[in-house]
Motif scaffolding. Structure first.
Motif, PDB file in Angstrom:
ATOM      1  N   LEU B  42       0.836  -1.205   0.000  1.00 52.40           N
ATOM      2  CA  LEU B  42       0.000   0.000   0.000  1.00 52.40           C
ATOM      3  C   LEU B  42       0.872   1.257   0.000  1.00 52.40           C
ATOM      4  N   ARG B  43       1.971   1.196   0.747  1.00 45.20           N
ATOM      5  CA  ARG B  43       2.894   2.341   0.705  1.00 45.20           C
ATOM      6  C   ARG B  43       3.436   2.547  -0.710  1.00 45.20           C
ATOM      7  N   ALA B  45       1.952   1.786  -3.494  1.00 47.68           N
ATOM      8  CA  ALA B  45       0.885   2.365  -4.320  1.00 47.68           C
ATOM      9  C   ALA B  45       0.789   3.873  -4.102  1.00 47.68           C
ATOM     10  N   GLU B  46       0.944   4.279  -2.857  1.00 45.52           N
ATOM     11  CA  GLU B  46       0.815   5.712  -2.560  1.00 45.52           C
ATOM     12  C   GLU B  46       2.047   6.492  -2.996  1.00 45.52           C
ATOM     13  N   LEU B  47       3.205   5.856  -2.940  1.00 47.17           N
ATOM     14  CA  LEU B  47       4.453   6.577  -3.204  1.00 47.17           C
ATOM     15  C   LEU B  47       4.785   6.686  -4.692  1.00 47.17           C
ATOM     16  N   THR B  48       4.421   5.670  -5.455  1.00 44.28           N
ATOM     17  CA  THR B  48       4.877   5.634  -6.841  1.00 44.28           C
ATOM     18  C   THR B  48       4.139   6.666  -7.712  1.00 44.28           C
ATOM     19  N   ALA B  54       1.308   1.326  -9.242  1.00 44.81           N
ATOM     20  CA  ALA B  54       0.276   1.552  -8.212  1.00 44.81           C
ATOM     21  C   ALA B  54      -0.854   0.541  -8.372  1.00 44.81           C
ATOM     22  N   ILE B  58      -2.027  -2.293  -5.663  1.00 45.24           N
ATOM     23  CA  ILE B  58      -3.389  -2.419  -5.110  1.00 45.24           C
ATOM     24  C   ILE B  58      -3.894  -3.852  -5.334  1.00 45.24           C
TER      25      ILE B  58
END
Lengths: 346, 200
Positions: B42-43, B45-48, B54, B58
């Motif tokens: 999840l990190r 997905a949020e960071l890329t 992403a 997910i």
């Protein structure tokens, strides 16, 4: 703020080790909030197994899940947030788990009637030669009232049984009493509040019972025995975390603070911060670190602090999903940021 | 130092690198620690800033929780999150089709299979990890399977025939076995052909 002190540890003679219980026993759900205790030559740990996975979207928070940016993914056919505990012996060199065993609580269990089930954030401790775990239980009343419990543990080679379970009652108690920090070298004493300091002592001979909906609970009283007036101006309450240990003739613990709020749409969110707090032998405040985080994430929680030789051992949960133990050589304390107490005294 | 710990140290020295987060998620997933794996996927997905990474992350969170079982409502919504993020890719269509067919919700299962074949770009490069998408043949399989249950039986048989025509290109996985079974049941192949192919 130092938001990744694990980096300081691993690059300066310390270490970081994941603590893992096989997924066959946990369905892969979260392991967190590890407590530590040096028991003679043995390094003991209690690992909390939560039967959920925590979903916490960070940074720009693009990926809300069905229940927002912060959600407990419990089984959808069981809406409780259930906790179990594994007691472990750790290898003192590698910090890997040598032995683990699930704490069998069946002797004392009554039917849970609230959504948080089990003994949460249990700290492991040996007082007067008896092994205990002590945490908060909230499942015996329909309103979720929480009380600290002191549970004697009988750990043999092939069994680990909760022999007794006593619910600690204080003359002045809130709806939710939790995160009291056991003081290792003062049997039956806990830090109840850190700022200002309040220490309680359990009256081991003042036992009673309390009738609740599903059974009768053994209880035990306690009283406040030490208070200090010195109070610091801090952004949030200092809440309990680790055991309180003696280091160089001073008392030391790790506390946590929570910044909890709601996004539009009532989606909850939270940041957690930690501090090291040090008192002298007479419980006068000596040092308070500035806030820090362990591994650059927003939700972490510490239950564990121990001293092995010249190394502090600190254990923590990462987003309730993973657990770690960090070796933190004592001199590295100077790499933390420290409050100027003169500037923040009330 | 084991590979999990090595990857953990990489993370600690660079916690905002999406690829390092993804790889730490993989390490945890490989040992069944799916809650821990979810945190790092999840990190990622949020960071890329890469939409495909992403999307893959997910889908990985979905795979982790699906392995834990008993969280079907969350699973479905997480797949919709992935689909909404990158509707050009085929994987989420298949997984949503499977989610619905697992509940005998044939219309929805059929719809996602058809959308996957009609809307997704099947020429995109595969994702770099296993999200539960064996290949485009699985979408065709789902369409053949669900067509039978929504009254399009002629189309279903036509699709089983097409799948059989390419059977030599398919891995011998669970889809392979079911394709052969159905082809035998619909008299697309005879007993002799069936025995030969299943004994190969």
């Amino acid at each position: 703020m130092l938001n990744n002190i694990s980096q300081i540890a691993i690059n300066n003679g310390g270490s970081l080790t994941p603590l893992i219980i096989p997924s066959e026993l946990t369905d892969g759900t979260g392991l967190c909030n590890v407590s530590l205790f040096m028991d003679g030559d043995e390094l003991l740990a209690n690992i909390r197994h939560v039967h959920y996975t925590l979903y916490h979207s960070e940074f720009d928070q693009k990926f809300y899940c069905k229940w927002g940016v912060l959600a407990y993914l419990n089984p959808e056919d069981d809406l409780t947030l259930t906790t179990g505990n594994y007691l472990c012996k750790l290898d003192r060199k590698t910090h890997e788990i040598k032995e683990f065993i699930n704490v069998d609580t069946s002797k004392n269990d009554i039917k849970p009637i609230w959504s948080f089930v089990g003994l949460e954030d249990a700290r492991v401790i040996r007082w007067n030669k008896t092994l205990y775990i002590s945490g908060v239980r909230r499942d015996v009343k329909t309103n979720g009232e929480g009380r600290m419990e002191l549970c004697e543990i009988d750990w043999k080679d092939d069994s680990c049984v909760e022999k007794t379970r006593e619910r600690i009652q204080h003359p002045s108690q809130n709806y939710l009493e939790k995160n009291w920090m056991p003081i290792n070298d003062m049997p039956f004493h806990y830090i109840k509040w850190t700022n200002p300091l309040e220490i309680i002592k359990v009256n081991t001979k003042d036992k009673s019972t309390e009738k609740v909906q599903e059974g009768i609970l053994p209880t035990i009283s306690c009283d406040t025995v030490i208070t200090k007036k010195e109070e610091l101006e801090l952004p949030w309450d200092l809440r309990g975390g680790s055991n309180v240990i003696k280091v160089d003739n001073q008392y030391m613990c790790i506390t946590h603070e929570v910044d909890f709020w709601h996004h539009p749409g009532h989606f909850k969110d939270a940041f957690y911060y930690h501090r090291i707090v040090i008192w002298d032998k007479d419980w006068n405040l000596v040092r308070v670190s500035k806030q820090f985080q362990y591994m650059a994430t927003r939700i972490e929680f510490t239950c564990g602090l121990a001293l092995d030789g010249d190394d502090l051992l600190i254990s923590f949960g990462y987003q309730d999903n993973a657990s770690y133990i960090m070796r933190w050589p004592k001199p590295l304390l100077e790499k933390l940021e420290w409050e100027d107490l003169n500037k923040i005294r009330k | 130092m084991n590979s999990l710990k090595k990857q953990l140290y990489k993370y600690v020295n660079n916690p905002l690198d999406p690829n390092i987060n993804f790889d730490l998620g993989l390490e945890y997933e490989n040992i069944g620690q799916t809650a821990a794996a979810l945190s790092f996927y999840l990190r990622c997905a949020e960071l890329t800033e890469d939409k495909t990474i992403a999307y893959e992350s997910i889908l990985k969170t979905h795979k982790c929780v699906a392995k834990q079982t008993r969280r079907p409502v969350w699973e479905q919504e997480q797949l919709i999150t992935a689909l909404t993020h990158l509707p050009q890719r085929p994987e989420a269509y298949l997984l949503l089709s499977l989610w619905h067919s697992g509940r005998e919700e044939w219309k929805a299962a059929n719809s996602y299979a058809v959308q996957g074949l009609e809307i997704a770009n099947l020429n995109l490069a595969p994702l770099k990890s296993d999200v539960g998408y064996p290949g485009h043949y699985a979408l065709k399989f789902q369409k053949a399977f669900t067509c039978w249950w929504v009254g399009q039986r002629d189309l279903s048989i036509k699709l089983w025939k097409e799948l059989f025509k390419d059977i030599h290109l398919l891995p011998k996985d669970k889809y392979y076995e079911v394709i052969l079974n159905n082809c035998k049941n619909f008299d697309i192949i005879d007993e002799k052909q069936y025995n030969k192919l299943t004994q190969e």
